[in-house]
Enzyme design. Structure first.
Site, PDB file in Angstrom:
ATOM      1  N   GLY A  21       0.811  -1.218   0.000  1.00  0.00           N
ATOM      2  CA  GLY A  21       0.000   0.000   0.000  1.00  0.00           C
ATOM      3  C   GLY A  21       0.834   1.252   0.000  1.00  0.00           C
ATOM      4  N   ALA A  22       1.938   1.232  -0.756  1.00  0.00           N
ATOM      5  CA  ALA A  22       2.924   2.322  -0.675  1.00  0.00           C
ATOM      6  C   ALA A  22       2.571   3.535  -1.522  1.00  0.00           C
ATOM      7  CB  ALA A  22       4.298   1.797  -1.105  1.00  0.00           C
ATOM      8  N   ASN A  23       1.463   3.497  -2.231  1.00  0.00           N
ATOM      9  CA  ASN A  23       1.165   4.603  -3.139  1.00  0.00           C
ATOM     10  C   ASN A  23       0.440   5.764  -2.477  1.00  0.00           C
ATOM     11  OD1 ASN A  23      -1.047   2.466  -3.333  1.00  0.00           O
ATOM     12  ND2 ASN A  23      -2.091   4.240  -4.196  1.00  0.00           N
ATOM     13  N   GLY A  27       1.406   4.429   3.841  1.00  0.00           N
ATOM     14  CA  GLY A  27       2.352   3.642   3.055  1.00  0.00           C
ATOM     15  C   GLY A  27       3.287   4.510   2.245  1.00  0.00           C
ATOM     16  N   SER A 150      -3.954  -0.960  15.086  1.00  0.00           N
ATOM     17  CA  SER A 150      -4.791   0.235  15.223  1.00  0.00           C
ATOM     18  C   SER A 150      -5.261   0.344  16.660  1.00  0.00           C
ATOM     19  CB  SER A 150      -5.999   0.113  14.286  1.00  0.00           C
ATOM     20  OG  SER A 150      -7.003   1.050  14.616  1.00  0.00           O
ATOM     21  N   TYR A 175     -13.407  -4.724  11.479  1.00  0.00           N
ATOM     22  CA  TYR A 175     -12.166  -3.945  11.411  1.00  0.00           C
ATOM     23  C   TYR A 175     -11.335  -4.166  12.670  1.00  0.00           C
ATOM     24  CZ  TYR A 175      -8.939  -0.026  10.999  1.00  0.00           C
ATOM     25  OH  TYR A 175      -7.783   0.743  10.910  1.00  0.00           O
TER      26      TYR A 175
END
Length: 303
Positions: A21-23, A27, A150, A175
Site C-alpha cells: 500500500g505504498a502509493n 504507506g 490500530s 475492522y
C-alpha cells in the site's frame, strides 16, 4: 527513550524494503522515509498507475531514490503468490517487510478467495505474504517485519466461529478483529522467532488517529466530521507514519514491541512504546489464529 527523528537514524543504504500500500497515505510516507534513509524500496501496490505517480513524487523529493513497483492485490491470494515469486527471483535479501496496506469499515463483501474483505486485506494476505517471503527474510541479518495495527484493536475480538462474518456483519467489529489479528500475529511471530534464535525482529505499530484515505468508506457525514476531528485531535499521514518508521529503524528497539503515538489516548504525539489489550497478548488465541490462518491461506508457516 529519546525523541524519534528520521534524519538521526542510521543510513539504510544497501538494504531492501517492501511496503504494501505504498502509493498513498501511511504507506507512501513510510516508503518516502525509507527512501530518504537510502533503502531500496519495493512499492507493493494494486494499481500500477497510482504506484507510478507515487514513485515519481518520491523521486522529486529524493532524486537518488531506488524504487521499484511490484504489483499485488491483497484481495486476491493468487497475486500474493505472484508477488512473492517475482520478488524471490530478483532479490536475495529483505531487510524490512512493512505490512501496511489496509481497508477500514467497507460495506460487507467477500473476496474471490471467500474471505470478508477487511480480514483478507488487513490480515490474511499479509500473513501469507510473510510466510512466502520468510525464506529470504531468514537469510537477512537483522531483518524486521512490521505489522500495522490500530487503536481499534482494543475493542476487537477474534470470532473463531465466524471469522469471515458470514453469520452477521458489523463493519467496525470486523475492522477491530482484523487489526487485533495483525497485532497477535506480530507477537506470535516474535515468540516463534525467539524459539529458533533467528535474530529477526517482529514488531507492530499503529498510526493513532490519522487523516488518510482509510476514511473513504465512512458515510458522507462521517467523512465531513472525520477530517476536522482528525486534524484537531489526531495527526496527518506524515506523523502517522512515524511509529512505523521508528519500528523499522530505531536500533534501540527489541522484537515484540508495539510502537504508537504517545499523546492523549494514543491519538497523536511522538512515537514510542505503547501497550496493547489483554486479548492481544493471549498466547493460546494467537496459536489458534496461526493454525487457522495456515488452513485458510493454504500454506503451513514454519518459522
Amino acid at each position: 527513550m529519546s525523541k524519534f527523528k528520521l534524519s538521526s537514524m542510521p543510513s539504510q543504504k544497501g538494504k531492501i524494503a517492501v511496503v504494501t500500500g505504498a502509493n498513498v497515505g501511511l504507506g507512501y510516507e513510510t516508503a518516502l522515509g525509507l527512501a530518504k534513509q537510502g533503502a531500496q524500496v519495493i512499492l507493493a501496490c494494486r494499481d500500477f498507475d497510482k504506484a507510478e505517480k507515487a514513485r515519481q513524487k518520491i523521486v522529486k523529493i529524493v532524486p537518488q531514490a531506488n524504487l521499484e513497483i511490484i504489483l499485488i492485490d491483497l484481495k486476491n491470494l493468487d497475486t500474493v503468490h505472484g508477488f512473492a515469486e517475482e520478488f524471490l527471483v530478483k532479490y536475495e535479501q529483505l531487510d524490512f517487510l512493512i505490512l501496511n496496506a489496509g481497508i477500514m469499515v467497507p460495506p460487507y463483501s467477500k473476496t474471490k478467495d471467500g474471505f470478508e474483505s477487511q480480514m483478507q486485506v488487513n490480515y490474511f494476505s499479509h500473513f501469507l505474504l510473510t510466510n512466502l517471503l520468510f525464506p529470504v527474510i531468514k537469510k537477512t541479518k537483522n531483518a524486521r517485519i512490521i505489522s500495522l495495527s490500530s487503536i481499534a484493536h482494543k475493542n476487537g475480538t477474534i470470532n473463531f466461529d465466524d471469522i469471515n462474518s458470514e453469520k452477521s456483519y458489523s463493519k467496525w467489529a470486523a475492522y477491530g478483529q482484523s487489526k487485533l489479528a495483525c497485532l497477535m500475529f506480530a507477537y506470535e511471530l516474535q515468540r516463534r522467532i525467539d524459539q529458533k534464535n533467528l535474530g529477526i525482529m517482529s514488531l507492530a505499530a499503529h498510526p493513532g488517529l490519522s487523516s488518510t484515505n482509510l476514511s473513504q468508506h465512512l458515510p458522507k457525514l462521517g467523512q465531513l466530521v472525520f477530517g476536522p476531528v482528525s486534524s484537531l485531535i489526531g495527526q496527518d499521514a506524515k506523523d502517522g507514519a512515524k511509529p512505523t518508521l521508528m519500528a523499522a529503524l530505531d536500533p534501540s528497539l527489541k522484537g515484540g514491541e508495539y510502537i504508537g503515538p504517545t499523546g492523549f489516548m494514543e491519538a497523536k504525539g511522538e512515537p514510542g512504546k505503547v501497550t496493547s489489550s489483554d486479548r492481544s497478548q493471549s498466547i493460546s488465541d494467537a496459536q489458534r489464529l496461526w493454525k487457522l490462518s495456515e488452513e485458510l491461506t493454504g500454506a503451513e508457516f514454519t518459522v
